[in-house]
Design a protein around this motif. Structure first.
Motif, PDB file in Angstrom:
ATOM      1  N   ARG A   1      25.178  51.259  63.260  1.00 40.36           N
ATOM      2  CA  ARG A   1      25.443  50.304  64.338  1.00 40.36           C
ATOM      3  C   ARG A   1      25.979  48.979  63.811  1.00 40.36           C
ATOM      4  O   ARG A   1      27.015  48.494  64.289  1.00 40.36           O
ATOM      5  N   PRO A   2      25.307  48.347  62.848  1.00 40.98           N
ATOM      6  CA  PRO A   2      25.839  47.070  62.335  1.00 40.98           C
ATOM      7  C   PRO A   2      27.245  47.214  61.759  1.00 40.98           C
ATOM      8  O   PRO A   2      28.095  46.336  61.964  1.00 40.98           O
ATOM      9  N   GLN A   3      27.511  48.308  61.055  1.00 43.82           N
ATOM     10  CA  GLN A   3      28.846  48.493  60.471  1.00 43.82           C
ATOM     11  C   GLN A   3      29.913  48.642  61.549  1.00 43.82           C
ATOM     12  O   GLN A   3      31.005  48.078  61.442  1.00 43.82           O
TER      13      GLN A   3
ATOM     14  N   ASP B   1      22.257  52.300  59.218  1.00 40.95           N
ATOM     15  CA  ASP B   1      23.134  51.133  59.121  1.00 40.95           C
ATOM     16  C   ASP B   1      24.436  51.301  59.894  1.00 40.95           C
ATOM     17  O   ASP B   1      25.338  50.469  59.802  1.00 40.95           O
TER      18      ASP B   1
ATOM     19  N   GLU C   1      28.911  44.772  72.536  1.00 33.79           N
ATOM     20  CA  GLU C   1      27.815  44.232  71.724  1.00 33.79           C
ATOM     21  C   GLU C   1      26.485  44.351  72.461  1.00 33.79           C
ATOM     22  O   GLU C   1      25.462  44.741  71.877  1.00 33.79           O
TER      23      GLU C   1
ATOM     24  N   LYS D   1      23.073  46.807  71.523  1.00 29.34           N
ATOM     25  CA  LYS D   1      21.700  46.313  71.407  1.00 29.34           C
ATOM     26  C   LYS D   1      20.758  47.130  72.278  1.00 29.34           C
ATOM     27  O   LYS D   1      19.584  47.276  71.980  1.00 29.34           O
TER      28      LYS D   1
END
Length: 261
Positions: free
Chosen positions: A195-197, A193, A135, A139
């Protein structure tokens, strides 16, 4: 009726088997330094001569190596089972990434299944740590660091499955896996989208393992790898369309101006 006398195993043989088991299960990893002889003898509650004999046996088998400057290490060669020229050539082949994803789908699905059933509290703590590292890397948005953390997370799942063949098969392709993930992420991150997925998928996989939902863990691993594969295929289709359009443009005749010869 006379029975043959039972032979007591030699202490050095017992220590040898114990160390081999620790290497197989991943408690001792390639490149890791063994504790000092005195400390290791105390841990096993054995004499130093017996321990020394066991270490000599493992060294003769190529499992341990002594390095200049002191210390005995688990052989790095245990990590290079899939580094032969054939696989290096395959890694440059156009279909390799998709083939590796199919292989990962099979191996990591079953790893996730057994990790959900067998992971210990220590395993779960490591999985949480690896997820948090992943995680943090996502970032930071450095694909190379993200790939390393991604591969480490999936390797921790294999370790938590407590199946030595699964573990060493996945560990054997670790460097190929890491390199493949770098390429995969470079393509996937073209989608805003992605990375978030990916993090949602990793979180769902982690939760299924931590909660002991074996079938769900296998399904979440499959879902994650299908997402990656579809993303790569979409990128390939887009590149094919762009190349086709370029060829078409190059093939079109240039209109002649009126009155030119």
């Amino acid at each position: 009726m006379a029975y043959p006398p039972l032979r007591q195993p030699r202490l050095a043989d017992v220590i040898t088997e114990r160390l081999e088991a620790m290497i197989l299960e991943g408690s001792l990893q390639p490149g890791q330094k063994l504790p000092p002889e005195r400390e290791l003898a105390e841990r096993f509650s054995v004499s130093r001569p017996s321990l020394r004999e066991a270490i000599q046996k493992l060294s003769a088998r190529g499992l341990l190596v002594s390095r200049q400057g002191g210390g005995t290490y688990i052989s790095e060669e245990l990590n290079s089972g899939y580094s032969d020229p054939l696989l290096e050539m395959l890694s440059r082949h156009g279909e390799f990434h998709l083939d590796l994803l199919e292989f990962r789908d099979a191996m990591e699905g079953i790893s996730a299944y057994y990790a959900a059933l067998r992971s210990t509290p220590t395993d779960k703590a490591l999985l949480i740590k690896r997820f948090e590292e992943l995680e943090a890397r996502f970032k930071g948005r450095d694909p190379a660091e993200e790939a390393k953390a991604d591969a480490a997370f999936h390797l921790a799942i294999a370790e938590s499955a407590h199946n030595v063949l699964l573990l060493h098969t996945i560990r054997g392709i670790f460097h190929l896996l890491e390199r493949s993930i770098v390429d995969n992420l470079a393509h996937l991150f073209e989608k805003p989208d992605a990375r978030p997925q990916l993090m949602v998928q990793h979180r769902a996989l982690l939760d299924a393992i931590l909660e002991g939902r074996a079938e769900d863990a296998r399904a979440r691993a499959h879902e994650h790898l299908v997402f990656v594969e579809e993303g790569l295929l979409e990128v390939e289709r887009a590149e094919t369309r762009a190349q086709r359009a370029l060829r078409r443009a190059q093939a079109m005749p240039v209109p002649r101006r009126e009155g030119s010869t």
